[in-house]
Design a protein around this motif. Sequence first.
Motif, short mmCIF file in Angstrom:
data_model
loop_
_atom_site.label_atom_id
_atom_site.label_comp_id
_atom_site.label_asym_id
_atom_site.label_seq_id
_atom_site.Cartn_x
_atom_site.Cartn_y
_atom_site.Cartn_z
N SER A 65 25.53 9.25 -6.94
CA SER A 65 24.48 8.22 -6.88
C SER A 65 23.19 8.64 -7.59
CB SER A 65 24.17 7.88 -5.42
OG SER A 65 25.34 7.43 -4.76
N GLY A 66 23.19 9.81 -8.21
CA GLY A 66 22.01 10.26 -8.94
C GLY A 66 20.91 10.80 -8.06
N LEU A 67 21.23 11.11 -6.80
CA LEU A 67 20.24 11.73 -5.89
C LEU A 67 20.47 13.23 -5.93
CD1 LEU A 67 20.56 9.17 -2.95
CD2 LEU A 67 18.56 9.47 -4.43
N TYR A 68 20.01 13.84 -7.03
CA TYR A 68 20.36 15.23 -7.31
C TYR A 68 19.72 16.22 -6.34
CZ TYR A 68 21.87 12.88 -11.54
OH TYR A 68 22.47 12.01 -12.41
N ALA A 69 18.48 15.96 -5.96
CA ALA A 69 17.84 16.87 -5.00
C ALA A 69 18.57 16.82 -3.67
CB ALA A 69 16.37 16.50 -4.82
N ASP A 70 18.95 15.62 -3.24
CA ASP A 70 19.68 15.49 -1.98
C ASP A 70 21.06 16.15 -2.06
OD1 ASP A 70 17.83 14.30 -0.38
OD2 ASP A 70 18.50 12.26 -0.74
N ALA A 71 21.70 16.08 -3.23
CA ALA A 71 23.00 16.73 -3.41
C ALA A 71 22.85 18.25 -3.33
CB ALA A 71 23.62 16.32 -4.74
N GLY A 72 21.88 18.79 -4.05
CA GLY A 72 21.64 20.23 -4.02
C GLY A 72 21.19 20.70 -2.66
N LEU A 73 20.46 19.84 -1.96
CA LEU A 73 19.96 20.17 -0.62
C LEU A 73 21.10 20.47 0.34
CD1 LEU A 73 17.61 20.22 1.46
CD2 LEU A 73 17.91 17.75 1.70
N GLN A 74 22.25 19.85 0.14
CA GLN A 74 23.37 20.04 1.06
C GLN A 74 23.83 21.50 1.09
OE1 GLN A 74 23.94 17.34 2.99
NE2 GLN A 74 22.35 16.49 1.67
N PHE A 75 23.73 22.20 -0.05
CA PHE A 75 24.13 23.62 -0.09
C PHE A 75 23.13 24.46 0.70
CE2 PHE A 75 26.12 21.86 -3.94
CZ PHE A 75 27.44 22.25 -3.71
N VAL A 76 21.87 24.08 0.65
CA VAL A 76 20.88 24.78 1.46
C VAL A 76 21.14 24.51 2.94
CG1 VAL A 76 18.40 25.07 1.91
CG2 VAL A 76 19.20 24.55 -0.41
N PHE A 77 21.50 23.27 3.25
CA PHE A 77 21.84 22.91 4.63
C PHE A 77 23.02 23.75 5.15
CE2 PHE A 77 20.07 18.30 4.58
CZ PHE A 77 18.83 18.79 5.00
N ILE A 78 24.00 23.99 4.29
CA ILE A 78 25.16 24.78 4.71
C ILE A 78 24.72 26.21 5.06
CG2 ILE A 78 27.31 25.84 3.90
CD1 ILE A 78 27.79 23.24 2.29
N ALA A 79 23.84 26.78 4.24
CA ALA A 79 23.32 28.12 4.53
C ALA A 79 22.50 28.11 5.82
CB ALA A 79 22.48 28.62 3.37
N LEU A 80 21.67 27.07 5.99
CA LEU A 80 20.87 26.97 7.21
C LEU A 80 21.76 26.73 8.44
CD1 LEU A 80 17.83 24.83 5.99
CD2 LEU A 80 17.77 27.20 6.79
N ALA A 81 22.87 26.02 8.26
CA ALA A 81 23.78 25.79 9.37
C ALA A 81 24.37 27.11 9.86
CB ALA A 81 24.89 24.83 8.96
N ALA A 82 24.71 27.99 8.91
CA ALA A 82 25.22 29.30 9.30
C ALA A 82 24.16 30.08 10.08
CB ALA A 82 25.65 30.08 8.06
N TYR A 83 22.90 29.98 9.60
CA TYR A 83 21.80 30.64 10.30
C TYR A 83 21.57 30.02 11.67
CZ TYR A 83 16.91 31.67 11.45
OH TYR A 83 15.75 32.02 12.10
N GLY A 84 21.57 28.70 11.74
CA GLY A 84 21.36 28.01 13.01
C GLY A 84 22.46 28.29 14.00
N TRP A 85 23.70 28.35 13.51
CA TRP A 85 24.84 28.68 14.36
C TRP A 85 24.62 30.04 15.04
CZ3 TRP A 85 30.39 27.41 12.22
CH2 TRP A 85 31.30 27.40 13.27
N TRP A 86 24.13 31.01 14.24
CA TRP A 86 23.89 32.36 14.77
C TRP A 86 22.73 32.36 15.76
CZ3 TRP A 86 20.04 35.94 15.09
CH2 TRP A 86 20.43 37.25 15.45
N THR A 87 21.60 31.70 15.40
CA THR A 87 20.44 31.76 16.28
C THR A 87 20.68 31.05 17.61
OG1 THR A 87 19.47 29.77 15.25
CG2 THR A 87 18.77 31.92 14.38
N TRP A 88 21.47 29.98 17.60
CA TRP A 88 21.74 29.26 18.85
C TRP A 88 22.57 30.11 19.82
CZ3 TRP A 88 22.43 23.37 19.46
CH2 TRP A 88 21.34 22.70 18.89
#
Length: 217
Positions: A65-88
């Motif tokens: 859909s041409g929302l490139y920042a939102d697409a790239g953001l998902q990879f950052v979210f995946i890294a943050l999810a791993a961090y969040g999983w650990w901190t919780w």
Amino acid sequence: MSLAQILDPLRTPLFTVLDTPVAWTEVLGFGSGALCVLLVARQHLANWPVGIANNLFFVLLFAQSGLYADAGLQFVFIALAAYGWWTWTHGGGPGSGTLPVRRTTRAEWTWLLTAGAAGTLALTLLLDHATDSTVPFWDALTTALSLMATYGQCRKRLESWWLWIAADLVYVPLYAHKGLYLTSLLYVGFLALCASGLRGWTRDLAARRPVPAGAVA
């Protein structure tokens, strides 16, 4: 078989909304996203793997859909999810197996707002000059707000819900503008789930406050 051939079925339209085709990627993103937010509101650890699956669906959807920042953001979210999983599971300190809900400190607000403003400016300039994005500022703003909110979610900061609400208020018209009507509807639902999560985390925080000495039960 190439990666494109594997992913092609996910791009197959299932039905149309307002003459706009809705593909498997949007439907799967809708379902996994709603489940993820519901699990976060209930402080259920399973929100992290469900969220990672949601991020992968949205990579495909937003890139199309041409929302490139939102697409790239998902990879950052995946890294943050791993961090969040650990901190919780490990961030509650000695003797605690879970991370408690806390308020965002003044120092955290200072660097979060500074980083958010700088990130919005930098991404707006990048998207405006390096891509064919038609919504560079709004794409950048929602990216910055989402990253701020996700950090707060990883640390179980109560105010992360307010940041998500602010982001969702922009996401709803933005996705409708890009023809992602089902995703826009999903974010309307997110607003309601965010309000529920805010209430739940507020009650949890209040329940853990020590009762003043001499107080009447």
